[in-house]
Design a protein around this motif. Structure first.
Motif, PDB file in Angstrom:
ATOM      1  N   GLU A  27     -34.667  47.463 -27.368  1.00  0.00           N
ATOM      2  CA  GLU A  27     -33.842  47.314 -28.563  1.00  0.00           C
ATOM      3  C   GLU A  27     -32.683  48.292 -28.492  1.00  0.00           C
ATOM      4  N   THR A  28     -31.467  47.780 -28.685  1.00  0.00           N
ATOM      5  CA  THR A  28     -30.301  48.640 -28.806  1.00  0.00           C
ATOM      6  C   THR A  28     -30.044  48.795 -30.298  1.00  0.00           C
ATOM      7  N   ALA A  29     -30.138  50.020 -30.814  1.00  0.00           N
ATOM      8  CA  ALA A  29     -30.092  50.198 -32.261  1.00  0.00           C
ATOM      9  C   ALA A  29     -29.265  51.417 -32.644  1.00  0.00           C
ATOM     10  N   GLN A  51     -33.682  42.205 -27.151  1.00  0.00           N
ATOM     11  CA  GLN A  51     -33.417  41.563 -25.859  1.00  0.00           C
ATOM     12  C   GLN A  51     -34.544  40.600 -25.477  1.00  0.00           C
ATOM     13  N   ILE A  52     -35.213  40.032 -26.469  1.00  0.00           N
ATOM     14  CA  ILE A  52     -36.402  39.214 -26.199  1.00  0.00           C
ATOM     15  C   ILE A  52     -36.109  38.088 -25.223  1.00  0.00           C
ATOM     16  N   GLU A  53     -35.011  37.371 -25.425  1.00  0.00           N
ATOM     17  CA  GLU A  53     -34.705  36.227 -24.562  1.00  0.00           C
ATOM     18  C   GLU A  53     -34.483  36.654 -23.119  1.00  0.00           C
ATOM     19  N   ALA A  54     -33.903  37.826 -22.921  1.00  0.00           N
ATOM     20  CA  ALA A  54     -33.625  38.289 -21.557  1.00  0.00           C
ATOM     21  C   ALA A  54     -34.901  38.614 -20.793  1.00  0.00           C
ATOM     22  N   ALA A  56     -38.159  37.496 -21.751  1.00  0.00           N
ATOM     23  CA  ALA A  56     -39.224  36.502 -21.930  1.00  0.00           C
ATOM     24  C   ALA A  56     -39.652  35.818 -20.632  1.00  0.00           C
ATOM     25  N   PRO A  57     -38.705  35.446 -19.736  1.00  0.00           N
ATOM     26  CA  PRO A  57     -39.136  34.772 -18.496  1.00  0.00           C
ATOM     27  C   PRO A  57     -40.045  35.626 -17.617  1.00  0.00           C
ATOM     28  N   TYR A  58     -40.024  36.940 -17.815  1.00  0.00           N
ATOM     29  CA  TYR A  58     -40.810  37.845 -16.974  1.00  0.00           C
ATOM     30  C   TYR A  58     -42.107  38.290 -17.641  1.00  0.00           C
ATOM     31  N   GLY A  59     -42.310  37.906 -18.888  1.00  0.00           N
ATOM     32  CA  GLY A  59     -43.533  38.268 -19.586  1.00  0.00           C
ATOM     33  C   GLY A  59     -43.616  39.721 -19.980  1.00  0.00           C
ATOM     34  N   GLY A  60     -42.518  40.445 -19.927  1.00  0.00           N
ATOM     35  CA  GLY A  60     -42.488  41.860 -20.279  1.00  0.00           C
ATOM     36  C   GLY A  60     -41.107  42.424 -20.050  1.00  0.00           C
ATOM     37  N   VAL A  61     -40.903  43.666 -20.438  1.00  0.00           N
ATOM     38  CA  VAL A  61     -39.583  44.289 -20.341  1.00  0.00           C
ATOM     39  C   VAL A  61     -39.296  44.692 -18.897  1.00  0.00           C
ATOM     40  N   VAL A  62     -38.143  44.274 -18.394  1.00  0.00           N
ATOM     41  CA  VAL A  62     -37.677  44.659 -17.058  1.00  0.00           C
ATOM     42  C   VAL A  62     -36.694  45.815 -17.239  1.00  0.00           C
ATOM     43  N   PRO A  63     -37.021  47.023 -16.766  1.00  0.00           N
ATOM     44  CA  PRO A  63     -36.183  48.198 -17.045  1.00  0.00           C
ATOM     45  C   PRO A  63     -34.715  48.027 -16.668  1.00  0.00           C
ATOM     46  N   GLU A  64     -34.426  47.443 -15.501  1.00  0.00           N
ATOM     47  CA  GLU A  64     -33.032  47.301 -15.056  1.00  0.00           C
ATOM     48  C   GLU A  64     -32.251  46.376 -15.987  1.00  0.00           C
ATOM     49  N   ILE A  65     -32.867  45.289 -16.394  1.00  0.00           N
ATOM     50  CA  ILE A  65     -32.212  44.363 -17.322  1.00  0.00           C
ATOM     51  C   ILE A  65     -31.959  45.034 -18.668  1.00  0.00           C
ATOM     52  N   ALA A  66     -32.958  45.780 -19.136  1.00  0.00           N
ATOM     53  CA  ALA A  66     -32.816  46.466 -20.419  1.00  0.00           C
ATOM     54  C   ALA A  66     -31.672  47.467 -20.387  1.00  0.00           C
ATOM     55  N   ALA A  67     -31.582  48.258 -19.322  1.00  0.00           N
ATOM     56  CA  ALA A  67     -30.538  49.281 -19.232  1.00  0.00           C
ATOM     57  C   ALA A  67     -29.146  48.652 -19.219  1.00  0.00           C
ATOM     58  N   ARG A  68     -28.984  47.569 -18.459  1.00  0.00           N
ATOM     59  CA  ARG A  68     -27.678  46.903 -18.402  1.00  0.00           C
ATOM     60  C   ARG A  68     -27.279  46.338 -19.769  1.00  0.00           C
TER      61      ARG A  68
END
Length: 381
Positions: A27-29, A51-54, A56-68
Motif C-alpha cells: 500500500e502506498t499511503a 496494489q492488489i491487481e498487480a 494477484a497473479p502471483y498469489g502474494g506480494v512481489v517485493p520488486e513490483i511493490a517497490a516500483r
C-alpha cells in the motif's frame, strides 16, 4: 530518536499537524493527522493506493513490483493528502515515515521521500516503526492511552505485548512459525481463492457448515504464551487432499473450520496473555487492544469480545480501514513522538526487521517462515 526543542511532557505539548507516509508492503499511503494538546487526535486526510491487481497473479506480494509501484505513485499520493487537507508544507509540524519493518525496497521509497520533504520544508523528521503505528492507533481513533494489552495480528506478525507507554513495549508471546495473516494467505492460495487471502477465506467461510471438518488447535492450553499456525495450515492441506477433487462446499467447510480453529487458538493465547498482563501491571486498567490487518476478521472479533467480557477487559478494535496498512497510524505515531520531544536523524536506516521490544529473549523457531505451494481443486491421488 533524538530530543527536539519541544516539551518532553506530552501533556504540555502544543497541538501539532503531522504528515505520515507508509510504504512498507503493497500500500502506498499518505495521511495528515492533528494532535490536540489534550492528547486526542483526528484524521485530516488519508489516501491509500493498494496494489492488489498487480500482485494477484502471483498469489502474494512481489517485493520488486511493490517497490516500483511505490516509486511511480508516491508523489501523487502525498500531493493528494495535502490537497484534501487544504494544507501546505509550511503548515506541517513534522513529517513521519515508516522506517521498518517491511520490504526494504518499499520502505526505502517512503523513507527517502519523507526525508527529502522534511529537508525541503525545514520540518522535523520522525522515523516510525510500522508495528508502533498499529500499536498506537487506538489513541487516534478511541483516545485509548497506555497501559493496555495489545494483540498484534497481521500478515507478518502475531504477538501479544504490554504497551506501557509510547515507546515502551514488553513482549509476552509471539508466533513460533507463521503469522496468522500469513496462514490465512497460504490457506487461500492452497484452496485457489486468490489474493488477498484473509478476506477470501472469510468470504468462503460464510457459506461453510460448522462441524463438517475437524482441525487441530495448536498450542491450545499450553502454559507458554506463544502461537503456532503452521500445523493448522498443514492440517488444512491434508484434509483438502483427502477430499479431492474439491467442491465449492468442501472449500467453504474447510474455510469455516480454519477460521474457527484460528479464532479458538488466538482467544486461548490472549487469555494466557491476560494473566501475564494482570500479573505484570496489577491495578492497571483491564484494556485489550487488537490491531493489524487480521483484526478486521469478524469471527476473530466476536471470539475476542466474548473473551474480554468473561475476563472483565474492555476491548477496543480500530475501524477496519485503520486495521490494514495506512499512513494515518504512521502520522499519529509521529505526532505522539513529537509530543515527547523526539525526532529522528536524517540518516535513520530502513530496517527489514525492527522488534517493538528489542530486549525480549529470542524465542527458538520464531520468525521461521514455512513454505506453501498452491493446491489445485483436482488433486493427484
Amino acid at each position: 530518536m533524538t530530543p527536539s526543542d519541544q516539551h518532553a511532557d506530552p501533556a504540555e505539548a502544543p497541538p501539532s499537524i503531522v504528515l505520515g507516509i507508509e510504504t512498507s508492503c503493497d500500500e502506498t499511503a499518505a495521511a495528515i493527522v492533528r494532535r490536540e494538546a489534550a492528547g486526542t487526535g483526528s484524521i485530516v486526510s488519508s489516501v491509500v493506493r493498494a496494489q492488489i491487481e498487480a500482485h494477484a497473479p502471483y498469489g502474494g506480494v512481489v517485493p520488486e513490483i511493490a517497490a516500483r509501484a511505490h516509486v511511480e505513485i508516491i508523489d501523487t499520493v502525498v500531493s493528494r493528502a495535502l490537497s484534501e487537507a487544504d494544507l501546505a508544507f509550511a503548515e506541517l509540524d513534522g513529517i513521519a515515515a515508516t522506517a521498518g519493518p517491511g520490504l526494504l525496497g518499499g520502505v526505502l521509497v517512503g523513507l527517502v521521500s519523507a526525508k527529502a520533504l522534511a529537508v525541503a520544508a525545514r520540518r522535523p523528521f520522525i522515523a516510525i516503526n510500522h508495528l508502533e503505528g498499529h500499536a498506537l492507533t487506538v489513541g487516534l481513533t478511541d483516545a485509548v492511552r497506555p497501559p493496555y494489552l495489545l494483540l498484534l495480528v497481521s500478515g507478518g506478525h502475531t504477538q501479544t505485548l504490554i504497551v506501557e507507554a509510547v515507546g515502551r513495549y514488553r513482549l509476552i508471546g509471539t508466533t513460533l512459525d507463521d503469522a496468522l495473516g500469513e496462514a490465512f494467505d497460504k490457506t487461500a492460495k492452497l484452496l485457489g481463492l486468490g489474493f488477498p487471502g484473509g478476506p477470501a477465506v472469510a468470504a468462503a467461510a460464510r457459506n461453510g457448515r460448522m462441524g463438517r471438518i475437524s482441525l487441530p488447535r495448536p498450542m491450545l492450553g499450553r502454559p507458554e504464551p506463544h502461537f503456532s499456525f503452521a500445523g493448522l495450515k498443514t492440517a488444512v492441506r491434508q484434509q483438502a487432499q483427502a477430499l479431492a477433487p474439491l467442491s465449492d462446499d468442501d472449500i467453504a467447510n474447510l474455510c469455516v473450520a480454519f477460521e474457527d480453529a484460528a479464532a479458538d487458538v488466538v482467544a486461548d493465547r490472549v487469555s494466557n496473555a491476560m494473566e501475564g498482563y494482570v500479573e505484570a501491571l496489577p491495578g492497571a486498567p483491564r484494556s485489550l487492544v487488537v490491531a493489524g490487518g487480521v483484526a478486521a476478521n469478524v469471527r476473530l472479533r466476536e471470539q475476542l469480545a466474548t473473551l474480554a467480557e468473561e475476563n472483565s477487559f474492555h476491548l477496543t478494535v480500530p475501524p477496519v480501514e485503520l486495521c490494514t496498512d495506512n499512513a494515518a497510524m504512521i502520522a499519529w505515531a509521529g505526532a505522539e513522538r513529537l509530543a515527547l520531544g523526539e525526532t529522528s536523524p536524517l540518516d535513520s536506516p530502513a530496517r527489514a526487521r525492527w522488534p517493538l521490544d528489542p530486549t525480549a529473549e529470542q524465542v527458538r523457531g520464531a520468525g521461521v517462515k514455512a513454505s506453501g505451494a498452491a493446491l489445485p481443486r483436482s488433486l493427484p491421488a
